[in-house]
Motif scaffolding. Structure first.
Motif, PDB file in Angstrom:
ATOM      1  N   MET A   1      35.963  45.496  32.713  1.00 16.86           N
ATOM      2  CA  MET A   1      34.939  45.609  33.743  1.00 16.86           C
ATOM      3  C   MET A   1      35.602  45.500  35.109  1.00 16.86           C
ATOM      4  O   MET A   1      36.376  44.590  35.356  1.00 16.86           O
ATOM      5  CB  MET A   1      33.903  44.501  33.570  1.00 16.86           C
ATOM      6  N   THR A   2      35.265  46.436  35.960  1.00 15.55           N
ATOM      7  CA  THR A   2      35.846  46.440  37.293  1.00 15.55           C
ATOM      8  C   THR A   2      34.759  46.203  38.324  1.00 15.55           C
ATOM      9  O   THR A   2      33.728  46.856  38.305  1.00 15.55           O
ATOM     10  CB  THR A   2      36.539  47.785  37.587  1.00 15.55           C
ATOM     11  N   ARG A   3      34.989  45.263  39.212  1.00 13.82           N
ATOM     12  CA  ARG A   3      34.031  44.965  40.271  1.00 13.82           C
ATOM     13  C   ARG A   3      34.736  45.018  41.604  1.00 13.82           C
ATOM     14  O   ARG A   3      35.907  44.715  41.724  1.00 13.82           O
ATOM     15  CB  ARG A   3      33.411  43.570  40.085  1.00 13.82           C
ATOM     16  N   VAL A   4      33.973  45.358  42.618  1.00 16.09           N
ATOM     17  CA  VAL A   4      34.517  45.381  43.977  1.00 16.09           C
ATOM     18  C   VAL A   4      33.862  44.267  44.770  1.00 16.09           C
ATOM     19  O   VAL A   4      32.655  44.270  44.984  1.00 16.09           O
ATOM     20  CB  VAL A   4      34.244  46.727  44.666  1.00 16.09           C
ATOM     21  N   LEU A 224      40.023  52.775  42.019  1.00 19.41           N
ATOM     22  CA  LEU A 224      39.633  52.112  40.786  1.00 19.41           C
ATOM     23  C   LEU A 224      40.871  51.454  40.187  1.00 19.41           C
ATOM     24  O   LEU A 224      41.979  51.982  40.315  1.00 19.41           O
ATOM     25  CB  LEU A 224      39.048  53.103  39.782  1.00 19.41           C
ATOM     26  N   THR A 238      36.468  52.275  35.289  1.00 18.15           N
ATOM     27  CA  THR A 238      35.062  52.618  35.423  1.00 18.15           C
ATOM     28  C   THR A 238      34.463  51.875  36.607  1.00 18.15           C
ATOM     29  O   THR A 238      35.105  51.039  37.235  1.00 18.15           O
ATOM     30  CB  THR A 238      34.289  52.251  34.151  1.00 18.15           C
ATOM     31  N   GLY A 239      33.193  52.170  36.870  1.00 16.23           N
ATOM     32  CA  GLY A 239      32.496  51.506  37.963  1.00 16.23           C
ATOM     33  C   GLY A 239      32.568  52.305  39.246  1.00 16.23           C
ATOM     34  O   GLY A 239      33.106  53.412  39.303  1.00 16.23           O
ATOM     35  N   ASP A 240      31.992  51.753  40.301  1.00 13.18           N
ATOM     36  CA  ASP A 240      32.010  52.407  41.608  1.00 13.18           C
ATOM     37  C   ASP A 240      33.350  52.146  42.287  1.00 13.18           C
ATOM     38  O   ASP A 240      33.778  50.997  42.402  1.00 13.18           O
ATOM     39  CB  ASP A 240      30.878  51.874  42.488  1.00 13.18           C
ATOM     40  N   PRO A 241      34.001  53.185  42.757  1.00 13.72           N
ATOM     41  CA  PRO A 241      35.286  52.968  43.433  1.00 13.72           C
ATOM     42  C   PRO A 241      35.098  52.304  44.785  1.00 13.72           C
ATOM     43  O   PRO A 241      34.101  52.512  45.474  1.00 13.72           O
ATOM     44  CB  PRO A 241      35.846  54.392  43.590  1.00 13.72           C
ATOM     45  N   VAL A 252      40.321  44.923  44.677  1.00 16.41           N
ATOM     46  CA  VAL A 252      39.585  45.398  43.505  1.00 16.41           C
ATOM     47  C   VAL A 252      39.786  44.390  42.381  1.00 16.41           C
ATOM     48  O   VAL A 252      40.921  44.061  42.026  1.00 16.41           O
ATOM     49  CB  VAL A 252      40.073  46.791  43.076  1.00 16.41           C
ATOM     50  N   THR A 254      39.315  43.187  38.495  1.00 15.60           N
ATOM     51  CA  THR A 254      39.132  43.655  37.127  1.00 15.60           C
ATOM     52  C   THR A 254      39.125  42.455  36.195  1.00 15.60           C
ATOM     53  O   THR A 254      40.014  41.613  36.257  1.00 15.60           O
ATOM     54  CB  THR A 254      40.258  44.618  36.715  1.00 15.60           C
ATOM     55  N   THR A 256      38.694  41.254  32.054  1.00 15.31           N
ATOM     56  CA  THR A 256      38.727  41.681  30.662  1.00 15.31           C
ATOM     57  C   THR A 256      39.082  40.481  29.798  1.00 15.31           C
ATOM     58  O   THR A 256      39.388  39.396  30.310  1.00 15.31           O
ATOM     59  CB  THR A 256      39.743  42.829  30.462  1.00 15.31           C
TER      60      THR A 256
END
Length: 362
Positions: A1-4, A224, A238-241, A252, A254, A256
């Motif tokens: 999961m990637t979050r900004v 990303l 994935t996710g919004d860049p 950024v 991430t 996991t």
């Protein structure tokens, strides 16, 4: 999961326009400014042709240094009373949330290249239900550097309530690019990894990787990030860049799952992303390694208890063996014990036999 996470302030040093925030997907929006009365103004601003709003979401132009272009915006009064709006161009920045914003105050860069006509001392009065088209002129200085120079046009209303002046603004984004040598580029400035173990002994924990990305080119790009490595569940890109304007940076994040293998060695991979309708070619991915301790503390506690129990059992067994050996030694006859006085020795037995023989001979 990637979050900004929230984006830091732009390094250009502009003050953020606190009352206005414009995302890429909503460059032209209608805003209800939480009216204090039934007749409070509501309005919209959008790119336009001479006939009115034309369906675009932003003003987008590529201009040679020393050249200019004409465009227009439309201001619509959706309220039930006339309203006077302040219209002002400004420099484009990224706000604290990472969304596109327009700096408050006098523009210092590309916002100063924009002129809006049809205003009276920087304002325009629009009747209820009316739409006013305002011509826009963009003139690029001859010495402007190639690349993106983001800007925007803000339309606002100031009202007073209980002696407090409140200004609400909406705006339209200006994608302004100066023609020349276009260089899209991202770089990884830093990677920080932390591991949070699970409560269940030896179960996978959470790996959090913070990748600091810098836009070292002269056009905006998205970013990303993904992580990989031994013992790490690979996180997809994935996710919004995260959007980065030229010269900007963002972190950024991430997350996991990963196994508690005492030390995790992995790689953070950043993929540049072309945003919107930008006509650029995305550069190659950028990779940076990381390492972090990965210990299951509950598992370590279980191991310590197990080792302690085994050590105690071994010590107890050794004590038992030592006790049995000591008891056996006490039960044996000592090797140097004296022979009883009345006991017949082998020599005595031989002498008795000789004596008996001698007697017989006589």
């Amino acid at each position: 999961m990637t979050r900004v996470p929230p984006h830091p302030r732009s390094r250009r040093g502009h003050r953020r326009c606190r009352a206005a925030s414009f995302r890429r997907s909503a460059a032209a929006v209608t805003v209800d400014p939480a009216p204090t009365s039934a007749s409070a103004a509501q309005w919209a601003v959008a790119p336009a042709s001479s006939a009115g709003p034309d369906g675009r979401i932003s003003l987008r132009h590529t201009i040679d240094p020393g050249s200019g272009v004409d465009d227009a915006i439309a201001v619509s009064n959706l309220g039930t009373a006339p309203a006077t709006y302040t219209v002002a161009p400004g420099d484009g920045i990224l706000g604290d949330s990472g969304a596109f914003d327009i700096a408050a105050g006098d523009p210092q860069e590309s916002g100063a290249w924009i002129t809006v006509d049809g205003l009276d001392a920087g304002t325009v009065t629009v009747a209820p239900g009316e739409t006013r088209v305002l011509p826009v002129r963009i003139d690029v200085p001859g010495g402007a550097t190639p690349g993106d120079h983001p800007a925007g046009i803000v339309v606002g209303v100031t009202r007073s309530s209980d002696g407090v002046a409140v200004t609400n603004r909406v705006g339209v984004r200006v994608h302004l690019q100066v023609a020349g040598d276009i260089v899209p580029a991202l770089d990884v400035a830093d990677v920080t990894a932390t591991f949070t173990p699970a409560l269940v002994p030896f179960a996978p924990g959470t790996l959090r990787v913070e990748t600091r990305v810098e836009n070292t080119g002269n056009v905006r790009l998205g970013a990303l990030a993904a992580v990989s490595g031994a013992g790490v569940d690979a996180a997809a890109l994935t996710g919004d860049p995260a959007e980065l304007l030229p010269g900007d940076s963002a972190t950024v994040v991430t997350e996991t799952s990963a196994w508690p293998v005492f030390a995790l060695f992995g790689t953070s991979t950043v993929r540049p992303v072309v945003l919107g309708d930008d006509a650029v070619t995305a550069p190659a991915v950028v990779e940076e390694g990381f390492t972090t301790p990965a210990v299951s503390w509950t598992g370590a506690a279980v191991l310590l208890l197990a080792v302690g129990a085994i050590a105690a059992a071994v010590a107890k067994r050794r004590r038992r063996r030592a006790g049995r050996a000591e008891a056996a030694a006490d039960a044996e006859v000592p090797a140097d014990a004296e022979t009883p006085a009345d006991a017949e020795t082998p020599a005595d037995a031989e002498a008795s036999a000789l004596g008996r023989v001698d007697v017989g001979a006589r």
